[in-house]
Write a protein that holds these residues in place. Structure first.
Motif, PDB file in Angstrom:
ATOM      1  N   GLY A 204       0.817  -1.203   0.000  1.00 23.81           N
ATOM      2  CA  GLY A 204       0.000   0.000   0.000  1.00 23.81           C
ATOM      3  C   GLY A 204       0.853   1.256   0.000  1.00 23.81           C
ATOM      4  N   THR A 205       1.948   1.238   0.763  1.00 22.07           N
ATOM      5  CA  THR A 205       2.849   2.385   0.812  1.00 22.07           C
ATOM      6  C   THR A 205       3.482   2.631  -0.551  1.00 22.07           C
ATOM      7  N   VAL A 206       3.961   1.569  -1.192  1.00 21.67           N
ATOM      8  CA  VAL A 206       4.558   1.696  -2.526  1.00 21.67           C
ATOM      9  C   VAL A 206       3.532   2.235  -3.524  1.00 21.67           C
ATOM     10  N   GLY A 207       2.289   1.763  -3.414  1.00 21.39           N
ATOM     11  CA  GLY A 207       1.239   2.237  -4.311  1.00 21.39           C
ATOM     12  C   GLY A 207       1.011   3.725  -4.202  1.00 21.39           C
ATOM     13  N   ILE A 208       1.136   4.261  -2.992  1.00 18.42           N
ATOM     14  CA  ILE A 208       0.960   5.702  -2.797  1.00 18.42           C
ATOM     15  C   ILE A 208       2.175   6.471  -3.298  1.00 18.42           C
ATOM     16  N   VAL A 209       3.373   5.943  -3.024  1.00 15.37           N
ATOM     17  CA  VAL A 209       4.602   6.629  -3.453  1.00 15.37           C
ATOM     18  C   VAL A 209       4.657   6.772  -4.972  1.00 15.37           C
ATOM     19  N   ILE A 210       4.360   5.701  -5.699  1.00 18.41           N
ATOM     20  CA  ILE A 210       4.421   5.777  -7.164  1.00 18.41           C
ATOM     21  C   ILE A 210       3.120   6.291  -7.763  1.00 18.41           C
ATOM     22  N   GLY A 211       2.037   6.232  -6.978  1.00 20.65           N
ATOM     23  CA  GLY A 211       0.737   6.666  -7.492  1.00 20.65           C
ATOM     24  C   GLY A 211       0.681   8.155  -7.774  1.00 20.65           C
ATOM     25  N   GLY A 212       1.359   8.968  -6.933  1.00 23.81           N
ATOM     26  CA  GLY A 212       1.350  10.418  -7.131  1.00 23.81           C
ATOM     27  C   GLY A 212       1.902  10.835  -8.476  1.00 23.81           C
ATOM     28  N   PRO A 213       3.172  10.475  -8.780  1.00 18.93           N
ATOM     29  CA  PRO A 213       3.723  10.862 -10.086  1.00 18.93           C
ATOM     30  C   PRO A 213       2.987  10.243 -11.271  1.00 18.93           C
ATOM     31  N   ILE A 214       2.534   8.994 -11.117  1.00 18.68           N
ATOM     32  CA  ILE A 214       1.784   8.371 -12.223  1.00 18.68           C
ATOM     33  C   ILE A 214       0.487   9.131 -12.469  1.00 18.68           C
ATOM     34  N   ALA A 215      -0.190   9.543 -11.397  1.00 18.71           N
ATOM     35  CA  ALA A 215      -1.436  10.299 -11.547  1.00 18.71           C
ATOM     36  C   ALA A 215      -1.190  11.625 -12.260  1.00 18.71           C
TER      37      ALA A 215
ATOM     38  N   MET B 294      -5.381   7.259  -6.112  1.00 12.76           N
ATOM     39  CA  MET B 294      -5.941   6.196  -5.290  1.00 12.76           C
ATOM     40  C   MET B 294      -6.128   4.908  -6.095  1.00 12.76           C
ATOM     41  N   MET B 295      -6.478   5.047  -7.370  1.00 10.88           N
ATOM     42  CA  MET B 295      -6.647   3.865  -8.214  1.00 10.88           C
ATOM     43  C   MET B 295      -5.331   3.115  -8.384  1.00 10.88           C
ATOM     44  N   VAL B 296      -4.228   3.859  -8.524  1.00  9.48           N
ATOM     45  CA  VAL B 296      -2.912   3.216  -8.622  1.00  9.48           C
ATOM     46  C   VAL B 296      -2.620   2.445  -7.333  1.00  9.48           C
ATOM     47  N   HIS B 297      -2.890   3.091  -6.201  1.00  9.83           N
ATOM     48  CA  HIS B 297      -2.723   2.436  -4.897  1.00  9.83           C
ATOM     49  C   HIS B 297      -3.527   1.134  -4.826  1.00  9.83           C
ATOM     50  N   VAL B 298      -4.760   1.184  -5.295  1.00 12.93           N
ATOM     51  CA  VAL B 298      -5.639   0.008  -5.252  1.00 12.93           C
ATOM     52  C   VAL B 298      -5.127  -1.086  -6.183  1.00 12.93           C
ATOM     53  N   ILE B 299      -4.687  -0.701  -7.391  1.00 18.03           N
ATOM     54  CA  ILE B 299      -4.189  -1.679  -8.363  1.00 18.03           C
ATOM     55  C   ILE B 299      -2.959  -2.401  -7.821  1.00 18.03           C
ATOM     56  N   VAL B 300      -2.047  -1.631  -7.201  1.00 14.40           N
ATOM     57  CA  VAL B 300      -0.851  -2.243  -6.616  1.00 14.40           C
ATOM     58  C   VAL B 300      -1.245  -3.214  -5.509  1.00 14.40           C
ATOM     59  N   LEU B 301      -2.160  -2.788  -4.636  1.00 17.04           N
ATOM     60  CA  LEU B 301      -2.599  -3.644  -3.533  1.00 17.04           C
ATOM     61  C   LEU B 301      -3.224  -4.950  -4.037  1.00 17.04           C
ATOM     62  N   LEU B 302      -4.162  -4.821  -4.969  1.00 13.30           N
ATOM     63  CA  LEU B 302      -4.849  -6.008  -5.472  1.00 13.30           C
ATOM     64  C   LEU B 302      -3.889  -6.927  -6.220  1.00 13.30           C
ATOM     65  N   SER B 303      -2.935  -6.348  -6.941  1.00  8.94           N
ATOM     66  CA  SER B 303      -1.965  -7.157  -7.684  1.00  8.94           C
ATOM     67  C   SER B 303      -1.080  -7.948  -6.735  1.00  8.94           C
ATOM     68  N   VAL B 304      -0.572  -7.278  -5.712  1.00  8.01           N
ATOM     69  CA  VAL B 304       0.282  -7.958  -4.737  1.00  8.01           C
ATOM     70  C   VAL B 304      -0.536  -8.980  -3.947  1.00  8.01           C
ATOM     71  N   GLY B 305      -1.763  -8.595  -3.576  1.00  7.55           N
ATOM     72  CA  GLY B 305      -2.626  -9.512  -2.847  1.00  7.55           C
ATOM     73  C   GLY B 305      -2.912 -10.780  -3.631  1.00  7.55           C
ATOM     74  N   LYS B 306      -3.158 -10.606  -4.920  1.00 11.66           N
ATOM     75  CA  LYS B 306      -3.398 -11.756  -5.789  1.00 11.66           C
ATOM     76  C   LYS B 306      -2.138 -12.604  -5.923  1.00 11.66           C
ATOM     77  N   LEU B 307      -0.988 -11.917  -6.023  1.00 16.79           N
ATOM     78  CA  LEU B 307       0.280 -12.614  -6.226  1.00 16.79           C
ATOM     79  C   LEU B 307       0.647 -13.477  -5.025  1.00 16.79           C
TER      80      LEU B 307
END
Length: 543
Positions: free
Chosen positions: A231-242, A467-480
């Motif tokens: 979740g932390t990584v999703g927020i860190v990279i989510g800002g610039p990607i957004a 927030m969507m980037v954060h969610v995508i990272v979370l769900l991807s890692v959770g699935k993995l």
């Protein structure tokens, strides 16, 4: 070579990899210091400075600065006015709140100075008596639980889809907007702060922790930490990607605004850590009060919308776990351990028992406040006396009394679980703690004025993509890693919501799991400033 062939070629992938590495290197190395406007020593007035919805409040701003040739008024509604005298009318429920005003003056020689005033204009809700607001919240909570327990088919079908906790959260939000009856603004409302977040939250953590099985807590394994860090990584990279994605669709939102990434850095601080980290980023990147107030709106609204989705996800967590192919046996085992223990000590609580629960819950809260009132100022004084050594290390959260309040309350609760007081779980400790949590949820709902989104659509768009980037990272890692949805939800909320709401989401699965949310939120405080600084550097490079 056609595009399809190029896409599949080795050269294409090498080119993408080189660009990605170049972006990372530049973003880490690029730290620019933008020119800031110095503060002035002039004053200005607002007449009248107070009003009450639904009567429109027309305010006239006036300043007389010697040698000034231009005046620019920047309102927290993102409205910009010019002239030594200017006026603005607050007339809708979404504008209820305490508004900050910034005046920037330009002199004949080209110099500029500014003066900022927080909570300068107050547009009050219809109801400002907190006793009345608390009564309304109590009625709403009672109504929700009454209908949830009803045998009528319409309510059974409704609560099959919509969780009870979500309704306790959304209905109070309607009181703020569009009805304009109440406001979660701290200027008018003390129900969230200090009552719910400073009194009921620590007491609930103690009461919910007192029956916990500490061994079972440890048996949850590393997936909880992995999902939190994801979740932390999703927020860190989510800002610039957004910023990059929104700039492709609507370049006018991100183009030419040096200050935007600075303002967004405060959201990164909040979403990884909490309020203390958010304030630290405001100071580090010299974010103006007007911009900061807009960022607070985006922080609260986007985070609360996501929290609503998480609460809904709780009701379908078994389906999500099945999709993840996750093994939730450790979580189920912890819940069962607590329930089994409470069954062995379960009794019909007497008046004495209720007083024992109040004594333990609020007595521990008193001790937590006592410790927090000593540690917070002491550590802050140490930081100031040593040239901001903690700030430079990214440990500004240690200066926060609220940080220590949560840490001490959780520690006391876990400590009491090893004593005979653990038997109070059979007298309804978790039930009383859950009542406090539901009241906290309702007061959080009051703070969500969705109407303010329309005044900040540009930054809101970035916030939603972020927030969507954060969610995508979370769900991807959770699935993995096949993590149970519980870890996904609590790991996310420990980042985005912090100590005030992570236990809420955890308790939505089971009151026995609230301590997990509290402990993970404390970890977020520790990483908040570091992650936010990295995110700010990346956003600066992307702007």
């Amino acid at each position: 070579m056609n595009l399809y062939a190029l896409y599949g070629s080795k050269n294409y992938h090498n080119l993408i990899m080189k660009k990605f590495l170049l972006f990372l290197l530049c973003s880490i190395a690029l730290i620019l210091h933008a020119e800031t406007i110095p503060k002035g020593n002039f004053t200005f007035t607002a007449t009248p400075a107070e009003g009450q919805y639904p009567t429109p409040l027309k305010v006239q701003f006036q300043a007389d600065v010697p040698d000034a040739v231009a005046y620019e008024w920047v309102l927290s509604t993102k409205t910009s006015l010019t002239g030594a005298t200017a006026s603005f009318t607050y007339e809708s429920a979404k504008q209820i709140g305490a508004h900050g005003i910034t005046l920037v003056v330009t002199y004949a020689d080209g110099r500029k100075e500014k003066v900022e005033k927080e909570a300068f204009v107050q547009y009050k809700p219809i109801i400002t008596n907190n006793a009345i607001v608390f009564g309304l919240l109590a009625v709403l909570l009672g109504l929700v639980f009454y209908t949830a327990a009803s045998d009528k088919p319409i309510f059974k079908k409704f609560y099959t889809v919509v969780p009870v906790l979500l309704m306790c959260y959304l209905l109070p939000a309607l009181l703020s907007w569009p009805l304009g009856l109440t406001s979660g603004d701290d200027t008018f409302n003390v129900l969230y702060k200090p009552m719910a977040s400073r009194y009921l939250l620590p007491a609930s953590l103690v009461l919910l922790c007192i029956s916990i099985d500490f061994k079972g807590l440890l048996n949850l394994g590393p997936k909880a930490i992995i999902m939190f860090l994801a979740g932390t990584v999703g927020i860190v990279i989510g800002g610039p990607i957004a910023i990059l994605l929104v700039s492709l669709v609507a370049p006018e939102i991100t183009g030419g605004t040096e200050e935007l990434w600075r303002g967004l850095s405060t959201i990164a601080g909040s979403w990884i850590g909490g309020g203390a980290n958010m304030t630290a980023m405001k100071e580090i990147y010299e974010v103006g009060d007007s911009l900061f107030s807009s960022m607070v709106v985006i922080d609260v609204v986007v985070a609360n919308i996501w929290m609503a989705f998480l609460l809904y996800g709780v009701s379908i967590s078994k389906k999500i776990d099945k999709w993840f192919k996750a093994d939730a046996s450790a979580i189920d085992d912890l819940k069962q351990r607590v329930e089994n223990y409470e069954a062995t000590v379960n009794r019909n609580p007497s008046t004495n028992d209720y007083f024992y629960l109040l004594a333990v819950g609020f007595g521990a809260t008193a001790l937590a406040h006592f410790g927090a009132d000593i540690l917070g100022p002491a550590i802050s004084g140490y930081n100031d006396a040593n040239n901001g050594v903690l700030d430079s290390m990214g440990l500004s959260s240690l200066k926060s009394s609220f940080f220590w309040l949560i840490v001490i309350a959780t520690t006391i609760g876990l400590g009491l679980s090893f004593t005979k007081l653990r038997s109070l779980g059979g007298a309804g400790a978790s039930k009383i703690g859950s009542v406090f949590i539901y009241i906290l949820v309702a007061t959080i709902g009051l703070k969500m004025n969705i109407g303010k989104v329309f005044d900040n659509l540009d930054a809101f768009a970035i916030g939603m993509v972020w927030m969507m980037v954060h969610v995508i990272v979370l769900l991807s890692v959770g699935k993995l890693i096949k993590a149970p949805f519980f870890f996904t939800a609590v790991g996310s909320q420990a980042n985005v919501g912090g100590a005030a709401s992570a236990p809420v989401v955890a308790a939505a699965f089971s009151p026995a799991l609230a301590p997990v949310g509290a402990l993970m939120a404390v970890l977020g405080y520790a990483l908040g400033t570091y992650g936010a600084i990295l995110c700010a550097i990346l956003m600066q490079a992307a702007s």
